[in-house]
Enzyme design. Sequence first.
Site, short mmCIF file in Angstrom:
data_model
loop_
_atom_site.label_atom_id
_atom_site.label_comp_id
_atom_site.label_asym_id
_atom_site.label_seq_id
_atom_site.Cartn_x
_atom_site.Cartn_y
_atom_site.Cartn_z
N HIS A 1 4.01 -50.96 -52.32
CA HIS A 1 3.81 -50.83 -50.86
C HIS A 1 4.85 -49.50 -50.29
CE1 HIS A 1 6.96 -53.56 -52.01
NE2 HIS A 1 7.72 -53.28 -50.91
N HIS B 1 22.34 -25.55 -35.93
CA HIS B 1 23.52 -25.78 -35.54
C HIS B 1 24.12 -26.99 -36.85
CE1 HIS B 1 26.61 -28.28 -33.35
NE2 HIS B 1 26.24 -29.47 -33.83
#
Length: 588
Positions: free
Chosen positions: A280, A561
Amino acid sequence: MASKKREIQLQAVVNSQSLWDEMLQNKGLTVIDVYQAWCGPCKAMQTLFRKLKNELNEDEILHFVVAEADSVVTLQPFRDKCEPVFLFSVNGKIISKIKGANAPLVNQKIINLINEERKIAAGEMARPQYHEILFVDSDTEEAGEAPYESAEQICSIAIIKPDAVITRKDREIKEKIIKAGFVIEAEDKRVLTEEQVRDFYSRIADEPEFEDFVRFMTSGLSYILVIAPGNERQPPWEETEANPETEPKEPSEDQEETATAMKTKWESLQECLERQHISHFCDVEDNTTDVNKFIDIFFPNFKNMKSIKLERIMALLRPDLFQQRKEDVLDIIQDEGFKILMQRQIVLSEVEAQTLCKKYENEVYFGSLIENMTSGPSLALVLLRDNGLQHWKELIGPSTVEEAKKNLPESLCAQFAMGSLPINQLYGSDSLEAAEKEILHFFPPQNTLAVIKPHVTHQEREEILSLIKEAGFDITQVKEMLLTEELAEKIYFKIKGKDFYKDVLAVLSEGPSMVMVLTKWNAVSEWRRLMGPTDPEEAKLLSPDSIRAQFGRSVLKNAVHGSSNTYEAMETINRLFEEFVSENPEEN
């Protein structure tokens, strides 16, 4: 004679040209074991064929044949060859061949071709335009004119999903895949585009929640893996012949365990993931045509990558060498093709020195060696090169100066011998496993926050991501998000009260930003160095190779940044990536 009867039912016998021509009338897939009369068919593969026949249950479209090369004119090029050859015929056209009893390769080829036949019968795909292969002699084949199918063609593509990456389960998943006997040929961590997700998952596009799934798959980092069966996955070839004169016996516990192990070794990657309860978190594509397509998309230089074995190692210049001839050694390292990923001066503790000098612990000079190693700074290096571990060992030479001068005078040990100690002044990791442990110890990973701002174009963003990877950063987490005032405050809390803060918010509101966690030793300062000065014009003068120099437009629109210090970095990361767990326990 029961076993002989089953064998005939499993594989039809072709020992004349007329039977060969008749066999080519078969519909679907026919797997042909080409054998020589003097050695017979490959009995080692019959267990696999019987297993596939039972599991696939495709009597109409899956056929197995043994064909005697000595008696079939078409098979003349295969005569007098001792190695098995397996041919694959689809509707009478020989489309592929595999040399040798390579069970994983043959197994995957059969499964892929049968899956294609099923899809064709169901109208889910058009029949591929196969090229019929020509039979040539072995000399021509070795020259490359008609190569045998390679393991590259039976690879699978696996994608580890963003939820597994963000919770750091990706490492566990990869370890389980490797322990199951598979080989990870290539890997990359990236944010998938919407187009890539829709293409890879086209088979579930009609499901009602597909659009939500696309948003989830593009919300963060995924791991893309190219996975191939490893050689150790080949089953044992010994097969006991049944004795018709004795009664069949119940299998012993050892035989049952062996049978279970053989079945496990033959399992597909998908079966492996399901058995490990991790399917999964990880999706697999193993259709040959689609796998090759996605390899071209995700790993355009895959063939070159397979031929290059890049290895990361730890090296160290002991104190005397570091103080006296550091630059000479660094020049040689770079001339030898090594890339210096990281370097730092470090004064070793006594425990660290004893660990690195363990091979000398029984020598009379061990005490003096430890005293020397802790007397001043050493230079620790992380080096990267093709076949780096072996090349570094050969370059530095033996562990003692006496042996180096006698046997390898051209080695660095002999060239850079110091009067103070009779040992090699350079150290290198003993193994790749040891190298990773040493790198983690001497270069502990640090995390920093990085933002690529909205005004950066898609092309520029890709170039910035490439610069980040080339600088040795691991992009540990990624989120693409519109930095609203509430979210922006979590990043720019230090300047919230400044007059220009509203201008910063205006720039961030222009579109989504890419917010990342970057991981590397000394990551905060290294990222700030790579970004460059805040003003792009100043960056062009002082740091022309920096990101802001290349992609910045103004002080506000300066492309990227980053956090100012480690405290600010972890505060911001914890606010934006609540699920994030640092590899460095000191940061948690």
